[in-house]
Design a protein around this motif. Sequence first.
Motif, mmCIF file in Angstrom:
data_model
loop_
_atom_site.group_PDB
_atom_site.id
_atom_site.type_symbol
_atom_site.label_atom_id
_atom_site.label_comp_id
_atom_site.label_asym_id
_atom_site.label_seq_id
_atom_site.Cartn_x
_atom_site.Cartn_y
_atom_site.Cartn_z
ATOM 1 N N GLN A 1 3.030 196.694 -0.976
ATOM 2 C CA GLN A 1 3.607 196.634 -2.319
ATOM 3 C C GLN A 1 2.824 195.610 -3.129
ATOM 4 N N ARG A 2 2.969 195.647 -4.431
ATOM 5 C CA ARG A 2 2.365 194.619 -5.273
ATOM 6 C C ARG A 2 3.117 193.316 -5.019
ATOM 7 N N ALA A 3 2.384 192.260 -4.695
ATOM 8 C CA ALA A 3 3.015 190.959 -4.443
ATOM 9 C C ALA A 3 3.461 190.366 -5.782
ATOM 10 N N ARG A 4 4.762 190.170 -5.926
ATOM 11 C CA ARG A 4 5.330 189.583 -7.143
ATOM 12 C C ARG A 4 5.917 188.223 -6.792
ATOM 13 N N THR A 5 5.876 187.315 -7.751
ATOM 14 C CA THR A 5 6.452 185.992 -7.529
ATOM 15 C C THR A 5 7.436 185.666 -8.632
ATOM 16 N N ARG A 6 8.343 184.763 -8.300
ATOM 17 C CA ARG A 6 9.282 184.221 -9.289
ATOM 18 C C ARG A 6 9.631 182.816 -8.841
ATOM 19 N N THR A 7 10.008 181.997 -9.805
ATOM 20 C CA THR A 7 10.407 180.633 -9.510
ATOM 21 C C THR A 7 11.900 180.499 -9.768
ATOM 22 N N VAL A 8 12.622 180.013 -8.761
ATOM 23 C CA VAL A 8 14.071 179.823 -8.843
ATOM 24 C C VAL A 8 14.358 178.379 -8.476
ATOM 25 N N ASP A 9 14.985 177.658 -9.380
ATOM 26 C CA ASP A 9 15.323 176.247 -9.155
ATOM 27 C C ASP A 9 14.105 175.428 -8.710
ATOM 28 N N GLY A 10 12.964 175.710 -9.323
ATOM 29 C CA GLY A 10 11.746 174.955 -9.041
ATOM 30 C C GLY A 10 10.990 175.384 -7.798
ATOM 31 N N GLN B 1 9.571 182.132 0.670
ATOM 32 C CA GLN B 1 9.114 180.940 -0.023
ATOM 33 C C GLN B 1 7.600 180.874 -0.042
ATOM 34 N N GLY B 2 7.052 180.532 -1.212
ATOM 35 C CA GLY B 2 5.610 180.379 -1.389
ATOM 36 C C GLY B 2 4.979 181.593 -2.046
ATOM 37 N N VAL B 3 3.673 181.474 -2.281
ATOM 38 C CA VAL B 3 2.892 182.567 -2.863
ATOM 39 C C VAL B 3 2.125 183.229 -1.728
ATOM 40 N N HIS B 4 2.400 184.511 -1.519
ATOM 41 C CA HIS B 4 1.750 185.274 -0.461
ATOM 42 C C HIS B 4 0.914 186.380 -1.089
ATOM 43 N N LYS B 5 -0.231 186.680 -0.485
ATOM 44 C CA LYS B 5 -1.129 187.692 -1.036
ATOM 45 C C LYS B 5 -0.662 189.109 -0.729
ATOM 46 N N LYS B 6 0.034 189.286 0.404
ATOM 47 C CA LYS B 6 0.434 190.626 0.821
ATOM 48 C C LYS B 6 1.929 190.671 1.105
ATOM 49 N N ILE B 7 2.550 191.802 0.725
ATOM 50 C CA ILE B 7 3.944 192.051 1.062
ATOM 51 C C ILE B 7 4.082 193.540 1.349
ATOM 52 N N THR B 8 4.835 193.871 2.395
ATOM 53 C CA THR B 8 5.046 195.274 2.740
ATOM 54 C C THR B 8 6.546 195.554 2.828
ATOM 55 N N VAL B 9 6.904 196.801 2.528
ATOM 56 C CA VAL B 9 8.267 197.295 2.715
ATOM 57 C C VAL B 9 8.149 198.484 3.658
ATOM 58 N N ASN B 10 8.756 198.357 4.834
ATOM 59 C CA ASN B 10 8.667 199.395 5.867
ATOM 60 C C ASN B 10 7.209 199.747 6.169
#
Length: 109
Positions: free
Chosen positions: A78-87, A65-74
């Motif tokens: 990775q490029r931080a992507r966002t989406r909105t689901v049910d607001g 939840q929220g907008v984060h600047k960094k995301i990692t997989v293992n």
Amino acid sequence: MGIAPDAANHKVTTQSRLPSGMKWLQTADVPIGTSTITVRHDGATKTTLTNNARKGAYHWEARFQGVHKKITVNGVPQRARTRTVDGVTYTYATPTVRAGATAVVRVAG
């Protein structure tokens, strides 16, 4: 636990719903089709998924939840992507988790 399986499409979506103050929670052998997964949430910033199957893979959408600047997989950025689901806006990654493998997704910032 915030686990939404889609066995027919070999997909699973997770999002931590732990209450504040709870450090971690794990659930093992969650059935999806003919196999199972294990999911562990560490707070609201790290989720681990293990594919307990002997064959096949799952496409995992790990949401935070929220907008984060960094995301990692293992541990790999990775490029931080966002989406909105049910607001609600989520930052997410979509790794493929092969049979017998474990993946860890973490956000920061």
